[in-house]
Design a protein around this motif. Structure first.
Motif, PDB file in Angstrom:
ATOM      1  N   GLY B 283       4.262   5.504 -76.219  1.00  0.00           N
ATOM      2  CA  GLY B 283       4.727   5.131 -77.550  1.00  0.00           C
ATOM      3  C   GLY B 283       6.192   5.384 -77.834  1.00  0.00           C
ATOM      4  O   GLY B 283       6.661   5.111 -78.938  1.00  0.00           O
ATOM      5  N   ALA B 284       6.946   5.918 -76.870  1.00  0.00           N
ATOM      6  CA  ALA B 284       8.364   6.161 -77.131  1.00  0.00           C
ATOM      7  C   ALA B 284       9.134   4.841 -77.069  1.00  0.00           C
ATOM      8  O   ALA B 284       8.793   3.956 -76.287  1.00  0.00           O
ATOM      9  N   PRO B 285      10.167   4.674 -77.920  1.00  0.00           N
ATOM     10  CA  PRO B 285      10.968   3.456 -77.853  1.00  0.00           C
ATOM     11  C   PRO B 285      11.656   3.361 -76.490  1.00  0.00           C
ATOM     12  O   PRO B 285      12.032   4.395 -75.919  1.00  0.00           O
ATOM     13  N   PRO B 286      11.830   2.131 -75.962  1.00  0.00           N
ATOM     14  CA  PRO B 286      12.419   1.992 -74.625  1.00  0.00           C
ATOM     15  C   PRO B 286      13.804   2.628 -74.507  1.00  0.00           C
ATOM     16  O   PRO B 286      14.137   3.164 -73.456  1.00  0.00           O
ATOM     17  N   GLU B 287      14.589   2.620 -75.622  1.00  0.00           N
ATOM     18  CA  GLU B 287      15.949   3.192 -75.542  1.00  0.00           C
ATOM     19  C   GLU B 287      15.887   4.667 -75.159  1.00  0.00           C
ATOM     20  O   GLU B 287      16.758   5.172 -74.450  1.00  0.00           O
ATOM     21  N   ILE B 288      14.872   5.351 -75.687  1.00  0.00           N
ATOM     22  CA  ILE B 288      14.735   6.773 -75.362  1.00  0.00           C
ATOM     23  C   ILE B 288      14.148   6.932 -73.962  1.00  0.00           C
ATOM     24  O   ILE B 288      14.659   7.683 -73.137  1.00  0.00           O
ATOM     25  N   ALA B 289      13.082   6.187 -73.706  1.00  0.00           N
ATOM     26  CA  ALA B 289      12.383   6.336 -72.437  1.00  0.00           C
ATOM     27  C   ALA B 289      13.330   6.164 -71.252  1.00  0.00           C
ATOM     28  O   ALA B 289      13.192   6.823 -70.227  1.00  0.00           O
ATOM     29  N   GLU B 290      14.336   5.282 -71.423  1.00  0.00           N
ATOM     30  CA  GLU B 290      15.234   5.018 -70.302  1.00  0.00           C
ATOM     31  C   GLU B 290      16.401   5.981 -70.239  1.00  0.00           C
ATOM     32  O   GLU B 290      17.074   6.070 -69.211  1.00  0.00           O
ATOM     33  N   SER B 291      16.708   6.636 -71.327  1.00  0.00           N
ATOM     34  CA  SER B 291      17.919   7.452 -71.287  1.00  0.00           C
ATOM     35  C   SER B 291      17.745   8.790 -71.972  1.00  0.00           C
ATOM     36  O   SER B 291      18.270   9.019 -73.050  1.00  0.00           O
ATOM     37  N   TRP B 292      16.956   9.636 -71.347  1.00  0.00           N
ATOM     38  CA  TRP B 292      16.902  10.990 -71.885  1.00  0.00           C
ATOM     39  C   TRP B 292      16.937  11.978 -70.739  1.00  0.00           C
ATOM     40  O   TRP B 292      16.553  11.675 -69.620  1.00  0.00           O
ATOM     41  N   ASP B 293      17.426  13.132 -71.045  1.00  0.00           N
ATOM     42  CA  ASP B 293      17.490  14.178 -70.043  1.00  0.00           C
ATOM     43  C   ASP B 293      17.219  15.511 -70.741  1.00  0.00           C
ATOM     44  O   ASP B 293      17.108  15.549 -71.966  1.00  0.00           O
ATOM     45  N   PHE B 294      17.114  16.578 -69.956  1.00  0.00           N
ATOM     46  CA  PHE B 294      16.865  17.874 -70.589  1.00  0.00           C
ATOM     47  C   PHE B 294      17.769  18.918 -69.973  1.00  0.00           C
ATOM     48  O   PHE B 294      18.303  18.714 -68.882  1.00  0.00           O
ATOM     49  N   PHE B 295      17.996  19.998 -70.679  1.00  0.00           N
ATOM     50  CA  PHE B 295      18.742  21.129 -70.112  1.00  0.00           C
ATOM     51  C   PHE B 295      18.214  22.428 -70.715  1.00  0.00           C
ATOM     52  O   PHE B 295      17.713  22.431 -71.837  1.00  0.00           O
ATOM     53  N   PRO B 296      18.285  23.520 -69.944  1.00  0.00           N
ATOM     54  CA  PRO B 296      17.804  24.795 -70.484  1.00  0.00           C
ATOM     55  C   PRO B 296      18.669  25.218 -71.662  1.00  0.00           C
ATOM     56  O   PRO B 296      19.810  24.754 -71.787  1.00  0.00           O
ATOM     57  N   PHE B 297      18.160  26.073 -72.520  1.00  0.00           N
ATOM     58  CA  PHE B 297      18.947  26.543 -73.657  1.00  0.00           C
ATOM     59  C   PHE B 297      20.273  27.081 -73.124  1.00  0.00           C
ATOM     60  O   PHE B 297      20.293  27.862 -72.182  1.00  0.00           O
ATOM     61  N   PRO B 298      21.418  26.639 -73.709  1.00  0.00           N
ATOM     62  CA  PRO B 298      22.709  26.970 -73.111  1.00  0.00           C
ATOM     63  C   PRO B 298      22.938  28.475 -72.953  1.00  0.00           C
ATOM     64  O   PRO B 298      22.396  29.286 -73.705  1.00  0.00           O
ATOM     65  N   SER B 299      23.774  28.756 -71.987  1.00  0.00           N
ATOM     66  CA  SER B 299      24.031  30.148 -71.613  1.00  0.00           C
ATOM     67  C   SER B 299      24.893  30.874 -72.647  1.00  0.00           C
ATOM     68  O   SER B 299      25.743  30.272 -73.308  1.00  0.00           O
ATOM     69  N   ILE B 300      24.648  32.179 -72.790  1.00  0.00           N
ATOM     70  CA  ILE B 300      25.514  33.027 -73.611  1.00  0.00           C
ATOM     71  C   ILE B 300      26.031  34.104 -72.662  1.00  0.00           C
ATOM     72  O   ILE B 300      25.395  35.139 -72.467  1.00  0.00           O
ATOM     73  N   PRO B 301      27.170  33.834 -72.013  1.00  0.00           N
ATOM     74  CA  PRO B 301      27.604  34.694 -70.905  1.00  0.00           C
ATOM     75  C   PRO B 301      27.811  36.153 -71.311  1.00  0.00           C
ATOM     76  O   PRO B 301      27.541  37.058 -70.532  1.00  0.00           O
ATOM     77  N   ASP B 302      28.293  36.393 -72.548  1.00  0.00           N
ATOM     78  CA  ASP B 302      28.559  37.787 -72.913  1.00  0.00           C
ATOM     79  C   ASP B 302      27.393  38.440 -73.649  1.00  0.00           C
ATOM     80  O   ASP B 302      27.530  39.519 -74.212  1.00  0.00           O
ATOM     81  N   GLY B 303      26.228  37.810 -73.633  1.00  0.00           N
ATOM     82  CA  GLY B 303      25.061  38.413 -74.278  1.00  0.00           C
ATOM     83  C   GLY B 303      24.577  39.621 -73.481  1.00  0.00           C
ATOM     84  O   GLY B 303      24.744  39.670 -72.261  1.00  0.00           O
TER      85      GLY B 303
END
Lengths: 294, 427
Positions: B283-303
């Motif tokens: 059921g996802a629109p084709p625009e999304i289905a063709e162009s999506w990616d994922f990434f882990p929650f961004p890093s906090i180097p000084d945490g």
């Protein structure tokens, strides 16, 4: 009634009586007993704590918020649903006749036939800050400054829930009041108008006193429903934001089923019971004294 | 006089009425295995029906009675069943302190010996560890899911932004997108309150050292003294102000998801078990289905915390130790975690199994999901949802805290203080 037939009658109502006792009064007493204990579902032992739960409950900040919310809901509901409902019913009785009346009555009644959960979901869309029709309507008439995230701001969330309930139940109460009004003999209104009383005067001199009993019962129902408020809040805000929409029902639920404090939840519900019973008795006594009969 | 017929009739009516509420209680006979879980919807139901049919086929004479209720009602149901000690033979449990309470109360069969060896080696070790209390396994994980930011790569390209590596980068990306007219760079609907807690789970893990956090989860030792907590709330507030959908607290999570699917918002904090919903066939629109990616929650180097950890959790089943069919129940869980059933789960439910290599047995796994599974395999520790990890009252306070941080209505330091007060009251 002879002794025999009384005994027979008793025998016939016995099953129902037993059921009421077993399913209503026994759990009620058990609940009161439980309110003096601390009990976690993980620990089968119940520890007697005396009045500790009550002391804690009365100092619980959520109880204050909840009571305020329930009372606000009750007050608004009585004024809008019963008060405005009576005016609406009397207007329907006076100025709409035949098919038009039937049609309007159905229109007003319709919201009451929708499940509360569905209404809750529906109004989450109405109140949606970006796509909701409420904000869109305000913008359309140039009241942009009034638009807000209705359910997300502690100052407006409870009001939004209360408003939704008025939309849902006013028509229902109106339909019931209309029946009460239609029982008033038309001669009374004719006599009053011959005496020179206008519609407003007639409303206060005839309609109000002669529907008092119905109004009293409906107010009682409205107030006790207000104290039992639960579904609307769970569906729309879950008690948030920042606990501003907690009501008695949600804190009882949260303590019992989320926080695992069964005894404390029992204490809260005993307090709700005492409150509802007190209000009910007071209201019944008050109306009995003021009863008017034809 | 009351005739005998009257008496009989009245008694029968009464007895029938009284008998009504007592029927329908959990089945106790030896040929029925009772299972309770929290996935009643479409594909999940199909999968569990398949599991049931397969199990019944392999164990003639045994009937599997499966009940599924949704998340919130599930908590209520399990509470009542626990209180009356009528738990089914097999039941779903969340990891974290939620599940540990059941283990501590002796409501879960000790599966350590049963799982040791081949069985344990065949499933992801972080998932098994999540269901371990004092060195004993109290539930068998079956599926798992991790939180990832998903991104609409077409919108990213259109506005000339790149996948952010650090939290600072993420904020900059949000600013750029907003300047370009994207009102809500990150779709966020915090009306149900858990979405905010999912962000907080990641932020707290990155800002607070593990030993401090472990100490603070337990009300008797909690101090909430580490400055990382306030920093986590400050970060969430900052992200909300610069990136989230405006008035996020008043928006349902479904509306937020719709905003991502309709290409109104280019980012969303999603979960690997949701990835399948970005497919066109779901059921996802084709625009999304063709162009999506994922990434882990961004890093906090000084945490001060663990920058590598991932927010997420396995889903698992525990066995009722009072059941007369413990062996049969173990067989059932062994079957669910067999490679063929794990592959079926991925195929039918699009849900990542905990069984190592399950994806190799399925033909067309989404490439993104394959990469997520690889990433999940490389993770050493899950940060379990804060609202499942903390004691119930404190969990409630975390939910409220998320809303307060997002609304910016209370300073981070005061939010920490609120949490501490609620936790201290439980000592």
């Amino acid at each position: 009634m002879t002794t025999t037939s009384r005994r027979r009658a008793l025998l016939w109502i016995a099953p129902a009586l037993l059921l009421v006792l077993a399913l209503m009064y026994v759990p009620l007493l058990q609940n009161i007993r439980l309110s003096f204990y601390n009990w976690s579902i993980f620990d089968q032992e119940m520890n007697f704590v005396g009045l500790k739960n009550y002391r804690q409950a009365l100092a619980d900040p959520f109880l204050g918020t909840a009571l305020r919310n329930n009372i606000a809901y009750a007050l608004v509901s009585v004024v809008v649903q019963v008060g405005f409902g009576l005016v609406l019913a009397s207007l329907l009785d006076r100025f709409a006749t035949g098919r038009l009346q039937g049609f309007l009555r159905s229109v007003y009644f319709l919201p009451a036939t929708i499940s509360m959960t569905v209404t809750g979901v529906l109004f989450t869309f109405v109140y949606d800050p970006n796509a909701g029709i409420l904000n869109a309507a305000l913008e359309a008439i140039g009241l942009d400054s009034l638009t807000r995230a209705w359910l997300a701001e502690p100052s407006t969330a409870m009001g939004s829930i209360i408003a939704m309930s008025q939309w849902q139940w006013t028509g229902y109460i109106t339909a019931l009041l209309l029946v009460a009004i239609q029982r008033i003999p038309t001669e009374m209104y004719e006599a009053a108008s011959l005496d020179g009383a206008g519609p407003v005067h007639q409303f206060f001199a005839i309609t109000v006193p002669l529907t008092r009993e119905m109004v009293a019962i409906l107010s009682l129902v409205t107030v006790s429903n207000a104290l039992l408020l639960f579904n609307e809040v769970i569906v729309m805000t879950n008690g948030g934001p920042n606990n501003s929409t907690q009501v008695l029902g949600t804190i009882v639920y949260q303590n019992a089923f989320v926080n695992d404090r069964m005894g404390y939840a029992a204490t809260m519900s005993t307090l709700v019971l005492a409150l509802t019973m007190g209000l009910g008795i007071a209201q019944l006594l008050w109306t009995r004294r003021k009863r008017v009969s034809l | 006089m009351a005739t005998r017929r009257d008496v009989l009739a009245a008694l029968t009516a009464g007895a029938a009425a009284l008998a009504l509420p007592s029927c329908g209680a959990s089945a106790g006979d030896d040929s029925t295995l009772t299972v309770l879980h929290k996935w009643p919807e479409g594909d999940h139901k199909k999968y569990f029906d398949h599991v049931r049919a397969t199990f019944e086929e392999r164990h003639p004479g045994i009937t599997v009675e499966m009940t599924a209720v949704q998340d919130d009602p599930y908590k209520q149901r399990i509470q009542v069943l626990t209180a009356s000690r009528t738990l089914p033979d097999i039941y779903f449990l969340w990891p974290g302190s939620y599940g540990e309470k059941f283990a501590r109360a002796g409501l879960t069969d000790d599966l350590t010996d049963a799982m040791a060896g081949e069985w344990e080696d065949s499933v992801s070790s972080i998932a098994v560890d999540a269901y371990t209390y004092e060195g004993r396994r109290y539930a068998v994980p079956i599926s798992m899911s991790g939180k990832y930011m998903v991104a609409n790569t077409a919108m990213f390209a259109e506005h000339g932004v790149e996948i952010p590596g650090t939290f600072e980068d993420l904020l900059t990306v949000c600013d750029t997108l907003r300047e370009a007219g994207v009102e809500a760079p990150i779709a966020m609907g915090n009306q149900p309150m858990w979405p905010g807690v999912h962000y907080l789970t990641s932020l707290v893990a990155k800002h607070v050292p593990e030993e401090e956090f472990t100490r603070d989860v337990e009300p008797s030792t909690a101090t909430f003294s580490h400055p990382g907590y306030a920093q986590a709330f400050a970060d969430l507030g900052e992200l909300a102000a610069r990136g989230f959908t405006p008035s996020a607290n008043g928006i349902s999570s479904d509306s937020a998801k719709a905003a991502f699917l309709n290409s109104q918002s280019p980012m969303m904090f999603s979960e690997s078990n949701q990835f399948s919903t970005f497919q066109e066939k779901n059921g996802a629109p084709p625009e999304i289905a063709e162009s999506w990616d994922f990434f882990p929650f961004p890093s906090i180097p000084d945490g001060a915390g663990d920058d590598e950890s991932l927010t997420g959790a396995p889903d698992g089943f525990a066995i009722n130790p009072d059941s007369s069919k413990v062996e049969l129940a173990i067989d059932f869980l062994r079957m669910i975690t067999s490679p063929e059933m794990a592959a079926a789960m991925l195929e039918m439910r699009d849900r990542p199994s905990v069984v190592i290599g399950a994806e190799d047995r399925v033909d067309d796994v989404q490439p993104q999901l394959t990469r997520a599974l690889e990433h999940l395999d490389s993770i050493e520790k899950f940060n379990i949802w804060l609202d499942m990890e903390a004691e119930p009252q404190v969990a409630q306070a975390w939910l409220t805290a998320g809303q307060a941080a997002i609304a910016g209505s209370r300073s981070p330091e005061l939010i920490v203080q609120d949490l501490k007060e609620i936790s201290d009251a439980l000592r």
